[in-house]
Design a protein around this motif. Structure first.
Motif, PDB file in Angstrom:
ATOM      1  N   ALA A  41       0.810  -1.228   0.000  1.00  0.00           N
ATOM      2  CA  ALA A  41       0.000   0.000   0.000  1.00  0.00           C
ATOM      3  C   ALA A  41       0.842   1.275   0.000  1.00  0.00           C
ATOM      4  O   ALA A  41       0.358   2.322   0.388  1.00  0.00           O
ATOM      5  N   CYS A  42       2.084   1.195  -0.437  1.00  0.00           N
ATOM      6  CA  CYS A  42       2.919   2.388  -0.623  1.00  0.00           C
ATOM      7  C   CYS A  42       2.768   2.786  -2.089  1.00  0.00           C
ATOM      8  O   CYS A  42       3.497   2.314  -2.965  1.00  0.00           O
ATOM      9  N   ASP A  43       1.817   3.647  -2.353  1.00  0.00           N
ATOM     10  CA  ASP A  43       1.371   3.925  -3.717  1.00  0.00           C
ATOM     11  C   ASP A  43       2.349   4.711  -4.582  1.00  0.00           C
ATOM     12  O   ASP A  43       2.179   4.780  -5.795  1.00  0.00           O
ATOM     13  N   LYS A  44       3.379   5.292  -3.996  1.00  0.00           N
ATOM     14  CA  LYS A  44       4.352   6.054  -4.788  1.00  0.00           C
ATOM     15  C   LYS A  44       5.531   5.201  -5.249  1.00  0.00           C
ATOM     16  O   LYS A  44       6.392   5.665  -5.973  1.00  0.00           O
ATOM     17  N   VAL A  45       5.562   3.951  -4.829  1.00  0.00           N
ATOM     18  CA  VAL A  45       6.647   3.047  -5.198  1.00  0.00           C
ATOM     19  C   VAL A  45       6.348   2.436  -6.572  1.00  0.00           C
ATOM     20  O   VAL A  45       5.222   2.036  -6.839  1.00  0.00           O
ATOM     21  N   THR A  46       7.381   2.378  -7.422  1.00  0.00           N
ATOM     22  CA  THR A  46       7.227   1.779  -8.746  1.00  0.00           C
ATOM     23  C   THR A  46       8.307   0.718  -8.959  1.00  0.00           C
ATOM     24  O   THR A  46       9.141   0.473  -8.080  1.00  0.00           O
ATOM     25  N   ASP A  47       8.303   0.141 -10.147  1.00  0.00           N
ATOM     26  CA  ASP A  47       9.321  -0.844 -10.502  1.00  0.00           C
ATOM     27  C   ASP A  47      10.735  -0.324 -10.257  1.00  0.00           C
ATOM     28  O   ASP A  47      11.599  -1.063  -9.794  1.00  0.00           O
ATOM     29  N   SER A  48      10.974   0.930 -10.560  1.00  0.00           N
ATOM     30  CA  SER A  48      12.332   1.497 -10.425  1.00  0.00           C
ATOM     31  C   SER A  48      12.876   1.352  -9.014  1.00  0.00           C
ATOM     32  O   SER A  48      14.032   0.958  -8.821  1.00  0.00           O
ATOM     33  N   GLY A  49      12.072   1.670  -8.024  1.00  0.00           N
ATOM     34  CA  GLY A  49      12.507   1.547  -6.638  1.00  0.00           C
ATOM     35  C   GLY A  49      12.740   0.111  -6.222  1.00  0.00           C
ATOM     36  O   GLY A  49      13.707  -0.201  -5.527  1.00  0.00           O
ATOM     37  N   ILE A  50      11.863  -0.770  -6.669  1.00  0.00           N
ATOM     38  CA  ILE A  50      11.993  -2.190  -6.314  1.00  0.00           C
ATOM     39  C   ILE A  50      13.204  -2.797  -7.009  1.00  0.00           C
ATOM     40  O   ILE A  50      13.938  -3.596  -6.414  1.00  0.00           O
ATOM     41  N   LEU A  77       8.434  -6.568 -14.283  1.00  0.00           N
ATOM     42  CA  LEU A  77       9.841  -6.137 -14.269  1.00  0.00           C
ATOM     43  C   LEU A  77      10.425  -6.211 -12.861  1.00  0.00           C
ATOM     44  O   LEU A  77      11.561  -6.661 -12.674  1.00  0.00           O
ATOM     45  N   ALA A  78       9.666  -5.769 -11.879  1.00  0.00           N
ATOM     46  CA  ALA A  78      10.134  -5.822 -10.485  1.00  0.00           C
ATOM     47  C   ALA A  78      10.280  -7.265 -10.021  1.00  0.00           C
ATOM     48  O   ALA A  78      11.268  -7.613  -9.359  1.00  0.00           O
ATOM     49  N   VAL A  79       9.327  -8.113 -10.388  1.00  0.00           N
ATOM     50  CA  VAL A  79       9.371  -9.522  -9.977  1.00  0.00           C
ATOM     51  C   VAL A  79      10.597 -10.217 -10.570  1.00  0.00           C
ATOM     52  O   VAL A  79      11.294 -10.956  -9.877  1.00  0.00           O
ATOM     53  N   VAL A  80      10.863  -9.970 -11.829  1.00  0.00           N
ATOM     54  CA  VAL A  80      12.022 -10.582 -12.480  1.00  0.00           C
ATOM     55  C   VAL A  80      13.321 -10.112 -11.813  1.00  0.00           C
ATOM     56  O   VAL A  80      14.215 -10.913 -11.553  1.00  0.00           O
ATOM     57  N   ALA A  81      13.418  -8.831 -11.501  1.00  0.00           N
ATOM     58  CA  ALA A  81      14.617  -8.310 -10.827  1.00  0.00           C
ATOM     59  C   ALA A  81      14.798  -8.954  -9.459  1.00  0.00           C
ATOM     60  O   ALA A  81      15.924  -9.303  -9.076  1.00  0.00           O
ATOM     61  N   LEU A  82      13.712  -9.114  -8.728  1.00  0.00           N
ATOM     62  CA  LEU A  82      13.794  -9.762  -7.415  1.00  0.00           C
ATOM     63  C   LEU A  82      14.243 -11.215  -7.554  1.00  0.00           C
ATOM     64  O   LEU A  82      15.087 -11.694  -6.790  1.00  0.00           O
ATOM     65  N   ALA A  83      13.699 -11.916  -8.535  1.00  0.00           N
ATOM     66  CA  ALA A  83      14.049 -13.323  -8.736  1.00  0.00           C
ATOM     67  C   ALA A  83      15.513 -13.495  -9.140  1.00  0.00           C
ATOM     68  O   ALA A  83      16.176 -14.427  -8.689  1.00  0.00           O
TER      69      ALA A  83
END
Length: 103
Positions: A41-50, A77-83
Motif C-alpha cells: 500500500a505504498c502507492d508512490k513506489v514503482t518498478d524502479s525503486g523495487i 519487471l520488479a518480480v524478475v529483478a527480485l528473482a
C-alpha cells in the motif's frame, strides 16, 4: 541518517504515503543485509525503486508489494529483478500488474 542502517534486516513501512522510488534508491545502497521488505500500500513506489532494492539487497528473503492502488506501478519487471538478484522465498503482489511471464 540513512548510513546508520547498515545492519538493518527488516524495513516495514506499509501504507506510507511518503515512501517513493527516490527514497528506496537512496536507502538501497545502505541496507545490504536487508532480509524483509514490506511496502504494501505504498502507492508512490514503482518498478524502479523495487529494482534498485533487488540489485543492492541480495539477501532479501521476503517482499510484500501488494495492495497497491496504482497497479501499473509494480509489474513483472520488479518480480524478475527480485528473482534474479535476491534469495526471495516469499513475495506478496496482490493487486499488482504481474503477468504469467513475469512469474
Amino acid at each position: 541518517w540513512i548510513q546508520k542502517f547498515n545492519n538493518l534486516e527488516k524495513l516495514i513501512l506499509p501504507g506510507n504515503k511518503k515512501i517513493d522510488d527516490k527514497f528506496l534508491i537512496q536507502v538501497s545502497s545502505h541496507v545490504n543485509n536487508l532480509k524483509v521488505l514490506d511496502l504494501r500500500a505504498c502507492d508512490k513506489v514503482t518498478d524502479s525503486g523495487i529494482i534498485a532494492m533487488a540489485i543492492r539487497c541480495p539477501q532479501l528473503q521476503a517482499c510484500n508489494l501488494g495492495r497497491h492502488r496504482n497497479s501499473n506501478n509494480i509489474t513483472s519487471l520488479a518480480v524478475v529483478a527480485l528473482a534474479r538478484n535476491t534469495n526471495l522465498e516469499t513475495l506478496g503482489t496482490a493487486g499488482c500488474k504481474i503477468t504469467d511471464a513475469g512469474l
